[in-house]
Design a protein around this motif. Structure first.
Motif, PDB file in Angstrom:
ATOM      1  N   ILE A   6       0.842  -1.193   0.000  1.00  0.00           N
ATOM      2  CA  ILE A   6       0.000   0.000   0.000  1.00  0.00           C
ATOM      3  C   ILE A   6       0.874   1.238   0.000  1.00  0.00           C
ATOM      4  O   ILE A   6       1.835   1.327   0.768  1.00  0.00           O
ATOM      5  CB  ILE A   6      -0.916   0.015   1.245  1.00  0.00           C
ATOM      6  CG1 ILE A   6      -1.828  -1.216   1.254  1.00  0.00           C
ATOM      7  CG2 ILE A   6      -1.750   1.291   1.292  1.00  0.00           C
ATOM      8  CD1 ILE A   6      -2.529  -1.452   2.585  1.00  0.00           C
ATOM      9  N   LEU A   7       0.531   2.193  -0.860  1.00  0.00           N
ATOM     10  CA  LEU A   7       1.177   3.503  -0.873  1.00  0.00           C
ATOM     11  C   LEU A   7       0.147   4.543  -0.451  1.00  0.00           C
ATOM     12  O   LEU A   7      -0.941   4.603  -1.013  1.00  0.00           O
ATOM     13  CB  LEU A   7       1.682   3.840  -2.277  1.00  0.00           C
ATOM     14  CG  LEU A   7       2.191   5.283  -2.483  1.00  0.00           C
ATOM     15  CD1 LEU A   7       3.496   5.508  -1.725  1.00  0.00           C
ATOM     16  CD2 LEU A   7       2.363   5.591  -3.968  1.00  0.00           C
ATOM     17  N   THR A   8       0.481   5.366   0.544  1.00  0.00           N
ATOM     18  CA  THR A   8      -0.424   6.451   0.926  1.00  0.00           C
ATOM     19  C   THR A   8       0.245   7.799   0.690  1.00  0.00           C
ATOM     20  O   THR A   8       1.462   7.946   0.818  1.00  0.00           O
ATOM     21  CB  THR A   8      -0.863   6.359   2.399  1.00  0.00           C
ATOM     22  OG1 THR A   8       0.269   6.482   3.266  1.00  0.00           O
ATOM     23  CG2 THR A   8      -1.578   5.055   2.681  1.00  0.00           C
ATOM     24  N   GLY A   9      -0.599   8.766   0.332  1.00  0.00           N
ATOM     25  CA  GLY A   9      -0.141  10.131   0.120  1.00  0.00           C
ATOM     26  C   GLY A   9      -0.939  11.104   0.958  1.00  0.00           C
ATOM     27  O   GLY A   9      -1.721  10.713   1.837  1.00  0.00           O
ATOM     28  N   ALA A  10      -0.786  12.373   0.641  1.00  0.00           N
ATOM     29  CA  ALA A  10      -1.357  13.432   1.476  1.00  0.00           C
ATOM     30  C   ALA A  10      -2.872  13.349   1.586  1.00  0.00           C
ATOM     31  O   ALA A  10      -3.454  13.814   2.568  1.00  0.00           O
ATOM     32  CB  ALA A  10      -0.952  14.791   0.919  1.00  0.00           C
ATOM     33  N   GLY A  11      -3.525  12.750   0.585  1.00  0.00           N
ATOM     34  CA  GLY A  11      -4.976  12.696   0.601  1.00  0.00           C
ATOM     35  C   GLY A  11      -5.558  11.992   1.804  1.00  0.00           C
ATOM     36  O   GLY A  11      -6.624  12.378   2.295  1.00  0.00           O
ATOM     37  N   ILE A  12      -4.882  10.962   2.330  1.00  0.00           N
ATOM     38  CA  ILE A  12      -5.441  10.250   3.477  1.00  0.00           C
ATOM     39  C   ILE A  12      -5.346  11.085   4.748  1.00  0.00           C
ATOM     40  O   ILE A  12      -6.217  11.011   5.615  1.00  0.00           O
ATOM     41  CB  ILE A  12      -4.780   8.860   3.662  1.00  0.00           C
ATOM     42  CG1 ILE A  12      -5.610   8.010   4.627  1.00  0.00           C
ATOM     43  CG2 ILE A  12      -3.327   8.985   4.112  1.00  0.00           C
ATOM     44  CD1 ILE A  12      -5.168   6.553   4.701  1.00  0.00           C
ATOM     45  N   SER A  13      -4.311  11.921   4.855  1.00  0.00           N
ATOM     46  CA  SER A  13      -4.173  12.765   6.045  1.00  0.00           C
ATOM     47  C   SER A  13      -4.977  14.054   5.937  1.00  0.00           C
ATOM     48  O   SER A  13      -5.244  14.705   6.950  1.00  0.00           O
ATOM     49  CB  SER A  13      -2.699  13.089   6.294  1.00  0.00           C
ATOM     50  OG  SER A  13      -1.977  11.926   6.650  1.00  0.00           O
ATOM     51  N   GLY A  17      -7.278  16.869   8.674  1.00  0.00           N
ATOM     52  CA  GLY A  17      -7.007  18.297   8.790  1.00  0.00           C
ATOM     53  C   GLY A  17      -5.614  18.722   8.398  1.00  0.00           C
ATOM     54  O   GLY A  17      -5.252  19.888   8.595  1.00  0.00           O
ATOM     55  N   LEU A  18      -4.818  17.801   7.848  1.00  0.00           N
ATOM     56  CA  LEU A  18      -3.456  18.151   7.435  1.00  0.00           C
ATOM     57  C   LEU A  18      -3.460  18.475   5.947  1.00  0.00           C
ATOM     58  O   LEU A  18      -3.835  17.653   5.122  1.00  0.00           O
ATOM     59  CB  LEU A  18      -2.490  16.996   7.736  1.00  0.00           C
ATOM     60  CG  LEU A  18      -2.399  16.604   9.212  1.00  0.00           C
ATOM     61  CD1 LEU A  18      -1.347  15.511   9.406  1.00  0.00           C
ATOM     62  CD2 LEU A  18      -2.059  17.802  10.088  1.00  0.00           C
ATOM     63  N   GLY A  19      -3.020  19.682   5.597  1.00  0.00           N
ATOM     64  CA  GLY A  19      -3.111  20.166   4.233  1.00  0.00           C
ATOM     65  C   GLY A  19      -2.214  19.420   3.273  1.00  0.00           C
ATOM     66  O   GLY A  19      -1.132  18.958   3.631  1.00  0.00           O
TER      67      GLY A  19
END
Length: 230
Positions: A6-13, A17-19
């Motif tokens: 699994i690869l996660t990016g900024a969209g999950i955070s 509330g994290l931009g």
């Protein structure tokens, strides 16, 4: 199926509330990337860079894992095979959700790095320019963040995992930044099934076998239940 990568990016955070890089009004929108996320920017104005990451560290500490993070932690805990999570994010929301195995390819806000001797240690909540390295004592501490122009961490190990994946999932990434944007092609080359989770297809969305559109807090719990149900 024995191995899920699994690869996660900024969209999950973002749902915590994290931009993201491209969000309007967030921390990133107030600064040029060249000024706060490159070695050259740090050399020009170390105080600006250190203050920027102090603000991001404080923001991340106030955030809480969301249903997407919790779903992935459930998958890791209950899947009969191997789950490898690679994240482009520098927050610790995956760990706080309960994940035991997280590879931070872009470093972590929780870490400090000596620019002189490469020693690493836990970062204080507030770093200052010229902080000494606890190993070599030189005033060369910096955030342990992979900046633009630097090599992401653990790439050899990551490509080994992609080569062995039965299923590759990408969550909340733009597909704009390499080498991560190339992970789907690498996984497909070795025979993996692929799925993307996003609010809209990424730049490499056409390369995935399956596309789940919607907030990760909604799509990931459903997908994890599907996987665990076999």
């Amino acid at each position: 199926m024995k191995k899920i990568v699994i690869l996660t990016g900024a969209g999950i955070s973002a749902e915590s509330g994290l931009g993201t890089f491209r969000a309007e009004g967030g921390l990133w929108a107030q600064h040029r990337i060249e000024d706060v996320a490159t070695p050259e920017g740090f050399a020009r104005n170390p105080k600006l860079v250190v203050d920027f990451y102090n603000a991001r560290r404080a923001q991340a500490a106030e955030a809480a894992p969301n249903a997407g993070h919790l779903a992935l932690a459930k998958l890791e805990a209950e899947f009969a095979g191997d789950v490898v999570l690679i994240t482009q994010n520098v927050d610790d929301l995956h760990e706080r959700a309960g994940m035991a195995r997280v590879m931070h390819m872009h470093g972590a806000l929780s870490g400090a790095l000596c620019a002189a001797c490469d020693h690493r240690w836990p970062a204080p909540m507030v770093m200052a320019p010229g902080d000494p390295c606890p190993s070599c004592e030189k005033p060369t501490a910096r955030p342990d963040i992979v900046w633009f122009g630097e090599m992401p961490y653990d790439m050899d190990e990551i490509f080994d995992h992609l080569a062995g994946a039965d299923l590759f999932a990408s969550i909340g990434t733009s597909g704009n930044v390499y080498p991560a944007a190339g992970f789907v092609a690498e996984a497909r080359r070795h025979g993996a099934q692929t799925v993307e989770f996003n609010l809209e297809p990424s730049q490499v969305g056409s390369q995935f076998d399956d596309l789940r559109i919607g907030p990760a807090t909604q799509t990931l719990p459903i997908w994890v239940d599907e996987i665990l149900a076999g």
